[in-house]
Design a protein around this motif. Structure first.
Motif, mmCIF file in Angstrom:
data_model
loop_
_atom_site.group_PDB
_atom_site.id
_atom_site.type_symbol
_atom_site.label_atom_id
_atom_site.label_comp_id
_atom_site.label_asym_id
_atom_site.label_seq_id
_atom_site.Cartn_x
_atom_site.Cartn_y
_atom_site.Cartn_z
ATOM 1 N N PRO A 13 0.800 -1.224 0.000
ATOM 2 C CA PRO A 13 0.000 0.000 0.000
ATOM 3 C C PRO A 13 0.831 1.272 0.000
ATOM 4 O O PRO A 13 0.528 2.219 -0.718
ATOM 5 C CB PRO A 13 -0.841 -0.145 1.271
ATOM 6 N N GLY A 14 1.892 1.326 0.803
ATOM 7 C CA GLY A 14 2.728 2.522 0.814
ATOM 8 C C GLY A 14 3.376 2.780 -0.526
ATOM 9 O O GLY A 14 3.479 3.921 -0.978
ATOM 10 N N ASP A 15 3.823 1.698 -1.200
ATOM 11 C CA ASP A 15 4.410 1.848 -2.526
ATOM 12 C C ASP A 15 3.384 2.371 -3.526
ATOM 13 O O ASP A 15 3.692 3.207 -4.377
ATOM 14 C CB ASP A 15 4.969 0.506 -3.006
ATOM 15 N N ILE A 16 2.144 1.868 -3.427
ATOM 16 C CA ILE A 16 1.086 2.305 -4.336
ATOM 17 C C ILE A 16 0.840 3.798 -4.189
ATOM 18 O O ILE A 16 0.746 4.538 -5.179
ATOM 19 C CB ILE A 16 -0.208 1.504 -4.069
ATOM 20 N N VAL A 17 0.750 4.267 -2.960
ATOM 21 C CA VAL A 17 0.502 5.690 -2.720
ATOM 22 C C VAL A 17 1.642 6.528 -3.282
ATOM 23 O O VAL A 17 1.420 7.561 -3.935
ATOM 24 C CB VAL A 17 0.299 5.951 -1.215
ATOM 25 N N GLN A 19 3.678 5.745 -5.735
ATOM 26 C CA GLN A 19 3.612 5.726 -7.195
ATOM 27 C C GLN A 19 2.506 6.642 -7.715
ATOM 28 O O GLN A 19 2.686 7.368 -8.704
ATOM 29 C CB GLN A 19 3.377 4.290 -7.671
ATOM 30 N N LEU A 20 1.348 6.619 -7.054
ATOM 31 C CA LEU A 20 0.255 7.494 -7.473
ATOM 32 C C LEU A 20 0.622 8.963 -7.283
ATOM 33 O O LEU A 20 0.272 9.809 -8.121
ATOM 34 C CB LEU A 20 -1.013 7.159 -6.684
ATOM 35 N N GLU A 21 1.303 9.279 -6.194
ATOM 36 C CA GLU A 21 1.732 10.659 -5.971
ATOM 37 C C GLU A 21 2.613 11.128 -7.129
ATOM 38 O O GLU A 21 2.476 12.249 -7.622
ATOM 39 C CB GLU A 21 2.501 10.770 -4.653
ATOM 40 N N PRO A 529 -4.387 14.506 -5.567
ATOM 41 C CA PRO A 529 -4.666 14.677 -6.998
ATOM 42 C C PRO A 529 -5.395 13.490 -7.618
ATOM 43 O O PRO A 529 -6.153 13.652 -8.574
ATOM 44 C CB PRO A 529 -3.269 14.854 -7.607
ATOM 45 N N TYR A 530 -5.192 12.278 -7.068
ATOM 46 C CA TYR A 530 -5.822 11.073 -7.607
ATOM 47 C C TYR A 530 -7.089 10.706 -6.838
ATOM 48 O O TYR A 530 -7.701 9.663 -7.106
ATOM 49 C CB TYR A 530 -4.827 9.899 -7.558
ATOM 50 N N ASN A 531 -7.515 11.520 -5.901
ATOM 51 C CA ASN A 531 -8.729 11.325 -5.088
ATOM 52 C C ASN A 531 -8.622 10.132 -4.151
ATOM 53 O O ASN A 531 -8.656 10.263 -2.942
ATOM 54 C CB ASN A 531 -9.982 11.202 -5.962
ATOM 55 N N PHE A 532 -8.547 8.918 -4.727
ATOM 56 C CA PHE A 532 -8.527 7.690 -3.931
ATOM 57 C C PHE A 532 -7.366 6.821 -4.397
ATOM 58 O O PHE A 532 -7.274 6.484 -5.579
ATOM 59 C CB PHE A 532 -9.829 6.893 -4.093
ATOM 60 N N ALA A 533 -6.495 6.440 -3.462
ATOM 61 C CA ALA A 533 -5.439 5.498 -3.823
ATOM 62 C C ALA A 533 -6.026 4.127 -4.111
ATOM 63 O O ALA A 533 -5.550 3.399 -4.981
ATOM 64 C CB ALA A 533 -4.399 5.416 -2.698
ATOM 65 N N GLN A 562 -1.931 7.597 -15.498
ATOM 66 C CA GLN A 562 -3.181 8.108 -14.940
ATOM 67 C C GLN A 562 -4.339 7.288 -15.502
ATOM 68 O O GLN A 562 -4.905 7.597 -16.544
ATOM 69 C CB GLN A 562 -3.340 9.596 -15.257
ATOM 70 N N GLU A 563 -4.676 6.260 -14.770
ATOM 71 C CA GLU A 563 -5.663 5.305 -15.243
ATOM 72 C C GLU A 563 -6.899 5.361 -14.350
ATOM 73 O O GLU A 563 -6.801 5.483 -13.126
ATOM 74 C CB GLU A 563 -5.065 3.899 -15.224
ATOM 75 N N VAL A 564 -8.080 5.271 -14.977
ATOM 76 C CA VAL A 564 -9.339 5.318 -14.234
ATOM 77 C C VAL A 564 -10.161 4.087 -14.578
ATOM 78 O O VAL A 564 -9.963 3.437 -15.615
ATOM 79 C CB VAL A 564 -10.145 6.591 -14.547
#
Length: 647
Positions: A13-17, A19-21, A529-533, A562-564
């Motif tokens: 989870p920390g890595d995901i956040v 990467q999204l940042e 910026p991505y709203n929800f991780a 940036q994938e939705v």
């Protein structure tokens, strides 16, 4: 929902956040600001710009009330007064009321449905720039003494070339074109985003009532705005190229303008009202700790309001000599429109009655909305009667009714919404004490300003007059209305001071300071910026009340682009993944080309020759393919939602 994850190394989870940042981080500097396509950035720009226009419209209103405070005053001459009341109406209706409601929807709807952005980010940015350029153009011309002077409705033949030479009406007509493009863009964004980007499990009958209100309003925009866009272009063509759409001497019809304008103009009241009703539903639920009573009835009332709103435009034309049968039909439909509004008010009352209401500032504005809006609704039923309408038509009674409906139905809920969602947007609370001062002064000021106008209208004072003679019996009531306007101005000044101070020194809050129930409160305050991780999965209409602790999450989206997530229309089942565009300057370029084209056309037919190549270049750069940008099939797995730690 079974799982098929993209082929990449697993991440904690920390890595995901992190990467999204990195992936969604906004660009810095002026160029980054101009290139942004994030819905929160664009939404905030819309909101701030709309409130600037609100202040300008308020200054114009204050100047008019100062002029009318005493008989035979000379603060504004007749020409200046005509420009002021036209600019006030145009600003409040076209540059503030509809745009600010759309803006809040563009900011909140993706958060409320668990999405990371709106469906078409570049189009969203384009809509804002077109709106900004249209408003700036209008005010530049106003400061150059070329502001429109025929009313926000611009009736022909007064607005035609014979009675209004010069460029004032042309400025108004092209401003309308700018605002209609922007509104249509916002409507498309909201419809597609709601239908295709909802979080897994958020079926249509689980959507928040505010999202329903914005969806219904967006469909109304699609059906209403083309009429005024058509009418304004017909008017511009009559004035600039010699057509005769509204010239009876050449086969045209002046009443055609009223039909086209009011087929848009009366639904526009509900374009402003419906988002306000959505604000009220969100606030009532949160501050009573109860889901709003009668969910199905509330949704059907919103839809009924939209349908009925298109069936009563002719009640603005009862004084034009219509057939009696037509008058009776539109009189009946004008009274029927009160039914769905009444149903919603009773549902809110039932919710408050069943709960334990907490009288915070947002709920105070809701209670003020109910009182002021009901007064406006009662006077609306009165003017729906043809004999009464013919007595009070074009008097200050109609001014009072109009402002009670719009201020009660839109501005009171809007202020409540600002106090309610301000901590979500900024991470800080507005001051409660200043908020109460704001509410009470605003409530008293609105009633002091507009309630006397009912009597002024019954006493025969016509609207749109820049002065009046002493001894008419209107002096004291006009002075009282002007004092009320000053009280309103003080209340707005307190609100602005509250916002300015709270942005810097307001109490810092967590993600959900009100204990609310909808998904936007599961995001950080202010949102990332991505709203929800981790895209939440919805199992209830009140997900934050239904599921204590972290919500279940959907896995399967990439973090390096940036994938939705795209879901199905009815049941919000995962359907595909879509890659969103990075920040780009091309929406701004296309908006500049649009502005150059429309403004040049006012002064020369060569504007089309100048503008079309610019438009082509702007949209070509916008649509030029840049690597892979397509949908990919996906199946998403349900997993416990981890806590989102932001570095």
């Amino acid at each position: 929902m079974s799982a098929t994850l993209p082929e990449r190394a697993p991440a904690f989870p920390g890595d995901i956040v992190q990467q999204l940042e990195a992936t969604w981080r906004p660009e810095s500097g002026l160029l980054g600001w101009l290139r942004s396509v994030n819905h929160k950035s664009i939404g905030l720009r819309y909101i701030v710009t709309a409130f600037v226009f609100f202040l300008l419209g308020g200054i114009e209103a204050a100047a008019m009330r100062a002029q009318l405070a005493r008989p035979e005053a000379t603060l504004l001459g007749p020409d200046a007064y005509n420009q002021f009341f036209t600019m006030h109406g145009t600003t409040m209706m076209f540059l503030f009321a509809v745009p600010v409601m759309d803006a809040i929807g563009l900011y909140l709807v993706p958060l409320m449905i668990g999405a990371r952005n709106v469906a078409f980010p570049k189009l969203n940015a384009y809509g804002y720039w077109v709106y900004l350029f249209g408003g700036v153009f209008l005010y530049v011309m106003f400061f150059l003494n070329t502001g429109p002077d025929t009313g926000w409705f611009s009736y022909v033949p007064l607005a035609g070339p014979e009675f209004s030479p010069g460029k004032r009406v042309d400025v108004w007509a092209q401003t309308i074109t700018f605002t209609e493009i922007s509104a249509l863009v916002a409507a498309v964004e909201i419809i597609v985003t709601v239908f295709k980007n909802r979080a897994p499990g958020m079926t249509l009958h689980r959507m928040p009532l505010f999202v329903w209100a914005m969806l219904v309003q967006a469909f109304m925009v699609l059906f209403a705005m083309p009429w005024i866009a058509t009418a304004s272009q017909f008017l511009a063509m009559d004035r600039l190229v010699g057509t005769h759409f509204f010239n009876p001497a050449e086969g045209g019809d002046a009443l055609l303008w009223q039909h086209l304008f009011w087929f848009f103009g009366h639904p526009e009241v509900y374009l402003i009202l419906l988002p306000g009703l959505g604000f009220v539903s969100s606030i009532v639920a949160t501050f009573t700790r109860r889901p709003v009573f009668g969910y199905a009835a509330m949704v059907l009332s919103l839809i009924a309001t939209a349908f009925l709103g298109f069936g009563l435009w002719v009640h603005h034309m009862f004084a034009t000599g219509l057939p009696a049968l037509g008058e009776s039909f539109f009189s009946a439909s004008s009274m029927m429109i009160a039914i769905p509004s009444g149903i919603q008010i009773f549902c809110w009352i039932a919710t408050i009655w069943a709960g334990r209401p907490r009288l915070a500032v947002p709920l105070l504005f809701v209670l003020g909305f109910v009182i002021v809006f009901v007064i406006g609704g009662l006077s609306g039923v009165m003017v729906a009667s043809v004999p009464v309408d013919q007595v009070v038509h074009d008097t200050y009674f109609v001014v009072a009714h109009f402002h009670y409906v719009l201020i009660g139905g839109a501005v009171f809920p809007l202020f409540g919404a600002v106090y309610y969602w301000f901590p979500k947007v900024t991470g800080r609370m507005l001051d409660e004490r200043l908020g109460r001062w704001h509410f009470w002064l605003f409530f008293v000021g609105v009633n002091l300003t507009f309630f006397p106008m009912h009597q002024l209208g019954l006493d025969g004072m016509p609207r749109r007059v820049y002065t009046y003679l002493a001894g008419m019996g209107w002096d004291n009531l006009n002075l009282l209305a002007s004092v009320g306007a000053a009280v309103v101005a003080v209340s707005v000044a307190i609100f602005l001071a509250n916002v300015a101070v709270s942005l810097r020194a307001g109490a810092a809050v967590g993600d959900d300071p009100w204990g609310a129930d909808t998904l936007e409160w599961a995001a950080s305050s202010p949102p990332r910026p991505y709203n929800f991780a981790f895209i939440p999965m919805v199992e209830s209409r009140t997900p934050l009340w239904h599921t204590p602790g972290p919500l279940p999450a959907a896995a399967g989206l990439r973090t390096d682009v940036q994938e939705v997530l795209v879901t199905t229309l009815l049941d919000a089942e995962p359907d595909s993944r879509h890659r969103h565009p990075p920040p780009t300057i091309w929406p701004l370029v296309a908006a500049v080309a649009t502005a150059v084209t429309f403004i040049a056309l006012i002064f020369t037919p060569w504007g089309i020759v100048i503008g079309l190549p610019l438009l082509f270049a702007g949209f070509l750069g916008w649509a030029w393919p840049r690597g892979r940008d397509h949908e990919e099939q996906v199946r998403v797995e349900r997993q416990p939602r981890p806590q989102e730690s932001v570095p």
